[in-house]
Design a protein around this motif. Structure first.
Motif, short mmCIF file in Angstrom:
data_model
loop_
_atom_site.label_atom_id
_atom_site.label_comp_id
_atom_site.label_asym_id
_atom_site.label_seq_id
_atom_site.Cartn_x
_atom_site.Cartn_y
_atom_site.Cartn_z
N ARG B 64 0.94 -1.32 -0.04
CA ARG B 64 0.25 0.02 0.14
C ARG B 64 0.76 1.25 0.10
O ARG B 64 0.47 2.14 -0.54
N ALA B 65 1.88 1.23 0.47
CA ALA B 65 2.88 2.26 0.55
C ALA B 65 3.59 2.66 -0.56
O ALA B 65 3.65 3.89 -0.81
N ALA B 305 0.22 4.47 5.01
CA ALA B 305 -0.46 3.03 4.49
C ALA B 305 -0.68 2.20 5.92
O ALA B 305 -1.31 1.48 5.78
N THR B 306 0.06 2.43 7.03
CA THR B 306 0.17 1.73 8.33
C THR B 306 -1.46 2.00 8.81
O THR B 306 -2.13 1.22 9.29
N MET B 307 -1.58 3.17 8.88
CA MET B 307 -2.99 3.69 9.31
C MET B 307 -4.16 2.95 8.64
O MET B 307 -5.06 2.62 8.97
N PHE B 308 -3.97 2.89 7.24
CA PHE B 308 -5.21 2.43 6.32
C PHE B 308 -5.09 0.73 6.49
O PHE B 308 -6.24 0.18 6.96
N VAL B 309 -4.07 0.04 6.36
CA VAL B 309 -4.18 -1.38 6.65
C VAL B 309 -4.28 -1.65 7.93
O VAL B 309 -5.30 -2.56 8.25
N GLY B 310 -3.77 -0.91 8.91
CA GLY B 310 -4.12 -1.22 10.57
C GLY B 310 -5.41 -0.95 10.50
O GLY B 310 -5.97 -1.87 11.53
N ALA B 311 -6.19 0.15 10.38
CA ALA B 311 -7.30 0.36 10.42
C ALA B 311 -8.49 -0.57 10.03
O ALA B 311 -9.35 -0.75 10.61
N ASP B 312 -8.15 -1.28 9.01
CA ASP B 312 -8.84 -2.30 8.35
C ASP B 312 -9.11 -3.25 9.54
O ASP B 312 -10.09 -3.94 9.74
N GLY B 313 -7.94 -3.77 9.84
CA GLY B 313 -7.87 -5.01 10.87
C GLY B 313 -8.63 -4.63 11.92
O GLY B 313 -9.44 -5.13 12.62
N THR B 322 -13.87 2.05 9.67
CA THR B 322 -12.52 2.17 9.22
C THR B 322 -12.06 3.62 8.85
O THR B 322 -11.06 3.82 8.39
N TYR B 323 -13.06 4.50 8.74
CA TYR B 323 -12.82 5.97 8.26
C TYR B 323 -12.07 6.42 9.37
O TYR B 323 -11.45 7.74 9.17
N ILE B 324 -11.89 5.66 10.64
CA ILE B 324 -11.05 6.65 11.76
C ILE B 324 -9.52 6.63 10.88
O ILE B 324 -8.79 7.74 11.27
#
Lengths: 314, 349
Positions: B64-65, B305-313, B322-324
């Motif tokens: 993602r990054a 990328a960390t925020m997006f992938v991490g928030a999904d999980g 996930t919008y967080i």
């Protein structure tokens, strides 16, 4: 050709024009008044999204439709305050701050919406504003259904445009706002407070953007879904330039724009299968770009637009 | 209260700025997580473990990054010259569809070593063209490029939607609007077996170093900075303003187009209208978080990328929307703006 005339002669088209124009009128006026005071507010797209969500959410939870609009205005004003702190007090880049506000306001809106309304197969709906039945006028043939079957906020938007045109051109408050947008140092020399005026204009303008967004969920449609604002905010920024920063021209510009939009929607059904529908959907955006190209040099830009004001600093 | 320009800026202050900004953003987002009734620290721990807790998640985060580094660089290069390219999203899609079309029709059958570079050029060129239009409008008609690049995002996405629903539609996709798959030889080699991670990450990092070199060590780098800091002064000093902006636009649009090309060749192999979860817009945040420094872009892209992938999980296990992730990332942009301000000014009573 006769198909085109049929479209133009249908009352439904003209009724749609005013309906499509309303959120544009409200948000364009909001952007316009803050730009007349010297602040570009690119938060518009996100503020409209937030207003659409918050107004809808209030009504969904039992509030009156008018309370919904008021709540949307307050939500918009909150982001206006944020944009003012960043651009007026700190004097940060109005471009970047505005984009930041848009990204924050829209993602915040989606977050709150998802939190309050669980995922469902069909989005939940509310009972939106109903068309006002105006005695005599609504019963006229053609003109009645074409122009006098709108919901109350549409008339409010048109009234506000006229009121703001008067306010900016003819009143002391209008003069102060214009002066702040043209030359804040001169305004200060007159004993005015340019910062306070900018704060006021941005917050008031953002409230109008919030109401413009809420019109989408409380009158034009009856539910909220992400990405529903669809670039309308950016179109409004283009309309301000097209209107040469004059409220009365913004009103006309928004209606003209809505006419094209309503027309292409109907042309779409006539020409479906011949021309891909995406071509029609592109028209509003391309039209805005064309309007900018034609008007940008001719329009009278407020001279201090996008220039931060710091006391005693040039 | 007044603000006074700082005479000196210590290196420590400059380096700690983005870190403080991110902490501030996480703190505010923490309030929103708490408002949703979830334990804040556990949520952040979940974000971290969902992004890096396993080989799968770590490679996913790096995958993602990669496009974020490129769209971040696209924004950083342009913003440095005060060219407000907000059209990264549209350029990304145009780069993706151009490469997909060229691979399926023009270069099909060519060997990888020849085909992939050719597709990179095609994709970058498509992104370039989409940015040169608003630049031309700015130079010729004084039209603010912020609005035109934003509006062109919608046009580009509709254009792609039209192509993948029409001439480029994959007949084997059961009626779904998606483009024909790219040639097998056009797929980017994997960086790690049994993962989605492809060489696009390496390419993006190398380009970040290249741009850093160009900006700090070449005449063009100085000229593009001057064009941004003080356009009239730059002209007075003999900087060819129009030409500099055209080159900046070509690099910026080209990078965003390349991001789309690499994403389609590296990850999916075909184009749909949800190829990008807003990489173009997130690129703006990445660039600002990095304070427009090309090397900083790599780190900022990794954070995003960390925020997006991490928030999904985290969202799956804790029920926080996930919008967080979008909220946190946009808040970091705003707090970064404020933080940068206070590295330049101090409060004086």
């Amino acid at each position: 050709m006769s198909a085109l005339f049929d479209i133009l002669a249908s009352a439904g088209l003209w009724a749609a024009v005013l309906r499509i124009a309303t959120p544009l009128i409200l948000a364009t006026l909001g952007a316009l008044i803050s730009e007349r005071a010297g602040v570009l507010n690119l938060g518009i797209e996100g503020i409209m999204t937030f207003g659409a969500m918050l107004g809808w959410l209030a009504v969904y939870n039992g509030a009156d439709l008018w309370v919904g609009l008021l709540v949307a205005a307050l939500g918009g004003a909150m982001f206006g305050l944020l944009h003012s702190v960043l651009t007026v007090t700190l004097g940060l880049s109005q471009h970047v701050s505005g984009l930041g506000v848009t990204l924050f306001a829209s993602s915040f809106a989606y977050y709150v919406f998802r939190l309050m309304v669980p995922v469902a197969g069909t989005p939940p709906t509310i009972e939106p504003f109903q068309p006002l039945d105006i005695p005599v006028l609504s019963d006229l043939s053609f003109f009645g259904p074409a122009f006098f079957t709108q919901t109350a906020p549409t008339y409010l938007a048109i009234g506000l445009a006229i009121a703001l045109a008067y306010l900016i051109a003819r009143t002391p408050i209008g003069l102060t706002i214009r002066m702040t947008g043209e030359n804040p140092h001169a305004a200060e020399a007159q004993g005015l407070n340019p910062m306070a005026i900018r704060y006021g204009a941005v917050i008031f303008g953002s409230a109008m953007m919030g109401v413009g967004g809420a019109f989408l969920t409380l009158s034009a449609f009856n539910s909220f879904f992400p990405t529903m604002v669809q670039g309308r905010g950016w179109i409004c920024i283009a309309l301000v330039v097209f209107a040469s920063w004059k409220p009365e021209r913004a009103l006309l510009g928004a209606i003209l724009f809505a006419l094209f939009d309503a027309f292409q929607l109907r042309l779409q059904t006539v020409l479906s299968g011949v021309v891909p529908y995406q071509i029609f959907l592109m028209i509003p955006y391309l039209l805005s770009i064309a309007a900018l190209a034609v008007m940008a040099r001719r329009a009278r830009v407020p001279q201090a637009l996008m220039q931060p004001y710091r006391r005693g600093e040039r | 209260m007044r603000f006074e320009r700082r005479e000196h800026r210590s290196t420590l202050l400059v380096i700690s700025t983005p870190i403080l900004a991110v902490i501030a953003a996480l703190a505010i987002a923490g309030v929103l997580i708490a408002a949703a009734g979830a334990p804040v620290f556990e949520a952040y721990w979940k974000i971290l473990t969902s992004a890096f807790g396993s080989r799968l998640s770590a490679t996913e985060t790096l995958t993602r990054a990669s496009p974020l580094i490129l769209t971040g660089l696209a924004a950083a290069v342009a913003f440095r010259a005060r060219l407000w390219n907000i059209g990264g999203e549209g350029q990304f899609y145009l780069g993706a569809i151009a490469a997909a079309a060229a691979s399926a029709h023009l270069f099909a059958g060519l060997p990888s070593l020849l085909q992939i570079p050719l597709l990179f050029i095609v994709g970058a060129f498509a992104g370039m063209v989409l940015l040169l239009v608003p630049l031309w409008l700015r130079l010729r008609f004084s039209v603010d490029e912020v609005v035109t690049t934003l509006l062109l995002n919608f046009v580009a996405l509709l254009f792609v939607s039209m192509l993948i629903d029409g001439v480029l539609k994959d007949p084997a996709a059961f009626g779904w609007p998606q483009s024909e798959a790219v040639d097998a030889a056009a797929r980017l080699p994997k960086l790690l077996a049994r993962s989605r991670l492809h060489i696009g990450l390496g390419i993006a990092v190398v380009i970040a170093f290249l741009i850093y070199f160009v900006q700090t060590r070449t005449v063009f780098g100085v000229q593009s900075r001057a064009a941004g800091l003080n356009p009239s002064g730059a002209v007075f000093a003999g900087v060819p303003l129009g030409r500099t902006l055209v080159i900046v636009a070509m690099i910026s649009g080209g990078l965003a187009g390349l991001a789309g090309t690499i994403e389609v060749l590296g990850v999916k192999g075909y184009v749909t209208t949800d190829l990008s979860p807003g990489y173009g817009y997130s690129g703006i945040v990445v660039a600002m978080l990095a304070n427009l420094n090309p090397l900083g872009v790599v780190l900022a892209a990794l954070f995003t990328a960390t925020m997006f992938v991490g928030a999904d999980g985290m969202s799956r296990s804790m029920g926080i929307p996930t919008y967080i992730a979008d909220v946190t990332v946009s808040l970091s942009l705003l707090s970064m703006l404020v933080a940068v301000f206070f590295t330049q000014y101090r409060i004086r009573r």
